[in-house]
Design a protein around this motif. Structure first.
Motif, PDB file in Angstrom:
ATOM      1  N   TYR A   1       0.837  -1.207   0.000  1.00 57.57           N
ATOM      2  CA  TYR A   1       0.000   0.000   0.000  1.00 57.57           C
ATOM      3  C   TYR A   1       0.872   1.257   0.000  1.00 57.57           C
ATOM      4  CZ  TYR A   1      -3.894   3.068   1.441  1.00 57.57           C
ATOM      5  OH  TYR A   1      -4.852   4.048   1.515  1.00 57.57           O
ATOM      6  N   VAL A   2       1.936   1.250   0.811  1.00 64.08           N
ATOM      7  CA  VAL A   2       2.870   2.375   0.847  1.00 64.08           C
ATOM      8  C   VAL A   2       3.546   2.535  -0.514  1.00 64.08           C
ATOM      9  CG1 VAL A   2       4.979   3.287   1.883  1.00 64.08           C
ATOM     10  CG2 VAL A   2       3.245   2.221   3.339  1.00 64.08           C
ATOM     11  N   ALA A   3       3.961   1.413  -1.100  1.00 60.01           N
ATOM     12  CA  ALA A   3       4.603   1.462  -2.421  1.00 60.01           C
ATOM     13  C   ALA A   3       3.641   2.014  -3.473  1.00 60.01           C
ATOM     14  CB  ALA A   3       5.084   0.069  -2.817  1.00 60.01           C
ATOM     15  N   ALA A   4       2.374   1.622  -3.390  1.00 53.19           N
ATOM     16  CA  ALA A   4       1.365   2.137  -4.325  1.00 53.19           C
ATOM     17  C   ALA A   4       1.174   3.629  -4.140  1.00 53.19           C
ATOM     18  CB  ALA A   4       0.044   1.394  -4.122  1.00 53.19           C
ATOM     19  N   ALA A   5       1.219   4.081  -2.891  1.00 50.16           N
ATOM     20  CA  ALA A   5       1.074   5.508  -2.600  1.00 50.16           C
ATOM     21  C   ALA A   5       2.207   6.303  -3.232  1.00 50.16           C
ATOM     22  CB  ALA A   5       1.048   5.729  -1.090  1.00 50.16           C
ATOM     23  N   GLU A   6       3.423   5.773  -3.118  1.00 52.59           N
ATOM     24  CA  GLU A   6       4.592   6.453  -3.694  1.00 52.59           C
ATOM     25  C   GLU A   6       4.502   6.500  -5.222  1.00 52.59           C
ATOM     26  OE1 GLU A   6       7.593   3.952  -2.052  1.00 52.59           O
ATOM     27  OE2 GLU A   6       7.787   5.118  -0.188  1.00 52.59           O
ATOM     28  N   LYS A   7       4.124   5.402  -5.828  1.00 50.07           N
ATOM     29  CA  LYS A   7       4.041   5.328  -7.284  1.00 50.07           C
ATOM     30  C   LYS A   7       2.964   6.270  -7.820  1.00 50.07           C
ATOM     31  CE  LYS A   7       3.596   1.990 -11.072  1.00 50.07           C
ATOM     32  NZ  LYS A   7       3.463   0.552 -11.438  1.00 50.07           N
ATOM     33  N   LEU A   8       1.823   6.294  -7.155  1.00 49.52           N
ATOM     34  CA  LEU A   8       0.716   7.146  -7.601  1.00 49.52           C
ATOM     35  C   LEU A   8       1.082   8.620  -7.518  1.00 49.52           C
ATOM     36  CD1 LEU A   8      -2.226   7.693  -8.413  1.00 49.52           C
ATOM     37  CD2 LEU A   8      -2.836   7.482  -5.991  1.00 49.52           C
ATOM     38  N   HIS A   9       1.614   9.033  -6.376  1.00 53.16           N
ATOM     39  CA  HIS A   9       1.885  10.461  -6.185  1.00 53.16           C
ATOM     40  C   HIS A   9       3.031  10.937  -7.074  1.00 53.16           C
ATOM     41  CE1 HIS A   9       1.233  14.181  -4.117  1.00 53.16           C
ATOM     42  NE2 HIS A   9       2.488  14.257  -3.683  1.00 53.16           N
ATOM     43  N   LYS A  10       3.958  10.033  -7.380  1.00 55.00           N
ATOM     44  CA  LYS A  10       5.046  10.386  -8.294  1.00 55.00           C
ATOM     45  C   LYS A  10       4.507  10.560  -9.717  1.00 55.00           C
ATOM     46  CE  LYS A  10       9.595   8.862  -9.942  1.00 55.00           C
ATOM     47  NZ  LYS A  10      10.646   7.814  -9.828  1.00 55.00           N
ATOM     48  N   ALA A  11       3.563   9.690 -10.098  1.00 55.57           N
ATOM     49  CA  ALA A  11       2.993   9.762 -11.439  1.00 55.57           C
ATOM     50  C   ALA A  11       2.076  10.967 -11.595  1.00 55.57           C
ATOM     51  CB  ALA A  11       2.225   8.476 -11.740  1.00 55.57           C
ATOM     52  N   ASP A  12       1.366  11.312 -10.508  1.00 51.22           N
ATOM     53  CA  ASP A  12       0.443  12.450 -10.541  1.00 51.22           C
ATOM     54  C   ASP A  12       0.506  13.153  -9.192  1.00 51.22           C
ATOM     55  OD1 ASP A  12      -1.587  14.291 -10.703  1.00 51.22           O
ATOM     56  OD2 ASP A  12      -3.172  12.851 -11.175  1.00 51.22           O
ATOM     57  N   PRO A  13       1.252  14.232  -9.084  1.00 47.67           N
ATOM     58  CA  PRO A  13       1.417  14.939  -7.804  1.00 47.67           C
ATOM     59  C   PRO A  13       0.108  15.454  -7.206  1.00 47.67           C
ATOM     60  CG  PRO A  13       3.104  15.620  -9.360  1.00 47.67           C
ATOM     61  CD  PRO A  13       2.112  14.800 -10.133  1.00 47.67           C
ATOM     62  N   LYS A  14      -0.944  15.508  -8.005  1.00 45.08           N
ATOM     63  CA  LYS A  14      -2.235  15.967  -7.485  1.00 45.08           C
ATOM     64  C   LYS A  14      -3.051  14.812  -6.894  1.00 45.08           C
ATOM     65  CE  LYS A  14      -2.742  19.865 -10.698  1.00 45.08           C
ATOM     66  NZ  LYS A  14      -3.599  20.478 -11.755  1.00 45.08           N
ATOM     67  N   ALA A  15      -2.587  13.585  -7.112  1.00 50.32           N
ATOM     68  CA  ALA A  15      -3.315  12.401  -6.650  1.00 50.32           C
ATOM     69  C   ALA A  15      -2.667  11.795  -5.409  1.00 50.32           C
ATOM     70  CB  ALA A  15      -3.389  11.365  -7.764  1.00 50.32           C
ATOM     71  N   TYR A  16      -3.487  11.296  -4.517  1.00 51.85           N
ATOM     72  CA  TYR A  16      -3.026  10.685  -3.269  1.00 51.85           C
ATOM     73  C   TYR A  16      -3.707   9.331  -3.090  1.00 51.85           C
ATOM     74  CZ  TYR A  16      -1.448  15.416  -2.086  1.00 51.85           C
ATOM     75  OH  TYR A  16      -0.828  16.649  -2.091  1.00 51.85           O
ATOM     76  N   ILE A  17      -3.014   8.424  -2.428  1.00 47.72           N
ATOM     77  CA  ILE A  17      -3.576   7.110  -2.177  1.00 47.72           C
ATOM     78  C   ILE A  17      -4.812   7.205  -1.283  1.00 47.72           C
ATOM     79  CG2 ILE A  17      -2.224   6.570  -0.100  1.00 47.72           C
ATOM     80  CD1 ILE A  17      -2.950   4.108  -2.977  1.00 47.72           C
ATOM     81  N   ALA A  18      -4.813   8.192  -0.371  1.00 52.03           N
ATOM     82  CA  ALA A  18      -5.938   8.352   0.556  1.00 52.03           C
ATOM     83  C   ALA A  18      -5.870   9.731   1.185  1.00 52.03           C
ATOM     84  CB  ALA A  18      -5.900   7.285   1.644  1.00 52.03           C
ATOM     85  N   SER A  19      -6.938  10.100   1.862  1.00 48.80           N
ATOM     86  CA  SER A  19      -6.913  11.316   2.680  1.00 48.80           C
ATOM     87  C   SER A  19      -6.941  10.898   4.144  1.00 48.80           C
ATOM     88  CB  SER A  19      -8.118  12.217   2.379  1.00 48.80           C
ATOM     89  OG  SER A  19      -9.303  11.659   2.915  1.00 48.80           O
TER      90      SER A  19
END
Length: 453
Positions: A193-211
């Motif tokens: 989940y942490v790895a997915a969070a890093e990958k997502l935010h790197k690909a799209d700085p406006k996107a987050y795994i969660a709030s």
């Protein structure tokens, strides 16, 4: 179903066991006569007694905010025309608890039935403000409900202080469109989940795994799943210890998300939060099984994009979950019509009322309904036709046993943002924030007369 957790401070008097002495009178007891209830203290109320009470009729007042109960009340009154149920929304969670405490203290205006969330029930149970329903037949319902909710209504002992109305076994709600766009696998562990969070935010700085801006209910649920047992309760003796291995397992992982600024600071249940769930800038939500109806009504723009997966695990291959949210229906000790009140509670939580609530979008706590193929195989168009209940019902069977809430959890949750919440806005770590929460909770408990370690 917990829709909005506003943790306001309840009156300190709500935490004292002397509270029961002030409880008298009921706003909804009709003429106040209830011979069966009077005898209940010394003998068990039979099913025949319950049926006699329904046939005789009378008036009861029910305090609840859960929306599906409106139809339950209508159906109940149609089936038992001599019974009049006054359904009152006295406020959501803490607002209702404050009103209930005030009514009990005043000795008048107390409802016959009250919706009380699992985390708040121990407070009312310890103070003898709610009735032990064992004498009314509740003890015979062992096995009727899933383990998490059933354990919660016992408040740490054999007495039954309410019947589970719904449950919140946790799962991972995720935006499949966002995951597919960025080639992100659905995480099966929290490390993934942490790895997915890093990958997502790197690909799209406006996107987050969660709030996550800090929420007591979510934090305690995560610690619960991790095997933590920070609260130990034996009557008025309480211990609070957030240094246990389960808690540290959670904080070590979640601190990575905070330090990496991988969590959206958007506050839950706000317009901005709903917008984020709809536009893909908030890509997952780890929460209770009551959430699908909220997606359907509050995030309509994302229909077809979201899916549900099992809750990520702390150990690879694990199958452990926790509860988040959920409520019981309890009968205040001050009710003048307890037998009729219990008959309604049983109708709403065990009998026909359960299906009525399911049809209205609620998630049940009853094992029979959770195992029913018709329930499990229901397809949800919002979630792309997925049979969501299969995931959620399985989660309900995997809730870690042995969790306890404090008998002053309502107060403890109200100071969460002043302690743990600082970890989201300053250099304070989650572990330090939990220690501050622990110290403040210990101090408060001691001030209220508890023996706290």
């Amino acid at each position: 179903m917990t829709i909005n957790r506003r943790h306001a401070l309840l009156l300190g008097a709500a935490l004292t066991v002397s509270l029961a002495a002030t409880a008298c009178g009921s706003s909804g007891g009709g003429d106040g006569s209830d011979a069966t209830a009077t005898a209940a203290a010394s003998q068990t109320v039979s099913d025949a007694d319950l049926q006699n009470a329904l046939n005789a009729g009378g008036n009861i007042t029910v305090w609840a905010w859960e929306p599906t109960l409106k139809q339950v009340v209508a159906d109940f009154q149609e089936k038992y025309p001599k019974v009049k149920v006054d359904l009152v929304n006295a406020g959501t969670n803490n607002d209702e608890y404050t009103a209930l405490q005030n009514a009990i203290k005043a000795g008048s205006g107390v409802p016959d039935v009250a919706q009380i969330e699992y985390y708040a029930l121990p407070q009312f149970a310890l103070s003898k403000a709610v009735t032990d329903l064992s004498a009314y037949g509740a003890g015979k319902l062992d096995g009727t409900f899933t383990p998490g909710p059933w354990n919660s209504v016992h408040a740490g002992g054999p007495a039954v202080y309410g019947l589970p109305m719904d449950s919140g076994p946790m799962a991972l709600f995720y935006n499949k469109e966002v995951f597919d766009k960025h080639d992100i696998e659905v995480p099966k562990t929290w490390d993934e989940y942490v790895a997915a969070a890093e990958k997502l935010h790197k690909a799209d700085p406006k996107a987050y795994i969660a709030s996550d801006s800090g929420d007591a209910g979510f934090t305690t649920s995560m610690i619960w799943q991790a095997g933590g047992k920070p609260y130990k309760v034996d009557g008025t003796s309480v211990s609070i210890d957030f240094s246990d291995p389960g808690t540290q397992k959670f904080t070590a992982t979640w601190q990575k998300l905070i330090d990496g600024k991988l969590l959206s600071p958007v506050v839950g249940w706000t317009d901005e939060w709903y917008k984020g769930l709809g536009d893909g800038t908030i890509a997952t939500l780890v929460t209770g099984a009551w959430m699908p109806a909220n997606f359907e009504s509050g995030v309509k723009a994302a229909s077809g994009k979201w899916r549900v997966a099992p809750m990520p695990q702390w150990e690879e291959g694990g199958t452990v979950t926790a509860e988040n949210g959920g409520s019981s229906l309890a009968v205040p000790e001050a009710s003048a019509n307890k037998t009729l009140a219990y008959a309604f509670v049983k109708y709403a939580t065990v009998d026909e009322g359960v299906q009525t609530r399911i049809d209205g979008g609620a998630f049940p706590a009853t094992t029979a309904h959770l195992r029913d193929p018709q329930f499990r195989d229901k397809e949800f168009p919002y979630f792309g036709g997925q049979k969501v209940n299969q995931v959620l019902a399985e989660s309900a069977e995997q809730v870690a046993p042995g969790w306890s809430y404090l008998p002053f959890q309502v107060y403890a949750n109200s100071i969460f943002n002043d302690t743990v919440g600082k970890a989201y806005t300053s250099g304070t770590t989650l572990q330090d924030g939990l220690k501050a929460w622990q110290d403040a909770s210990v101090k408060y408990g001691q001030e209220q007369g508890f023996t706290v370690q």
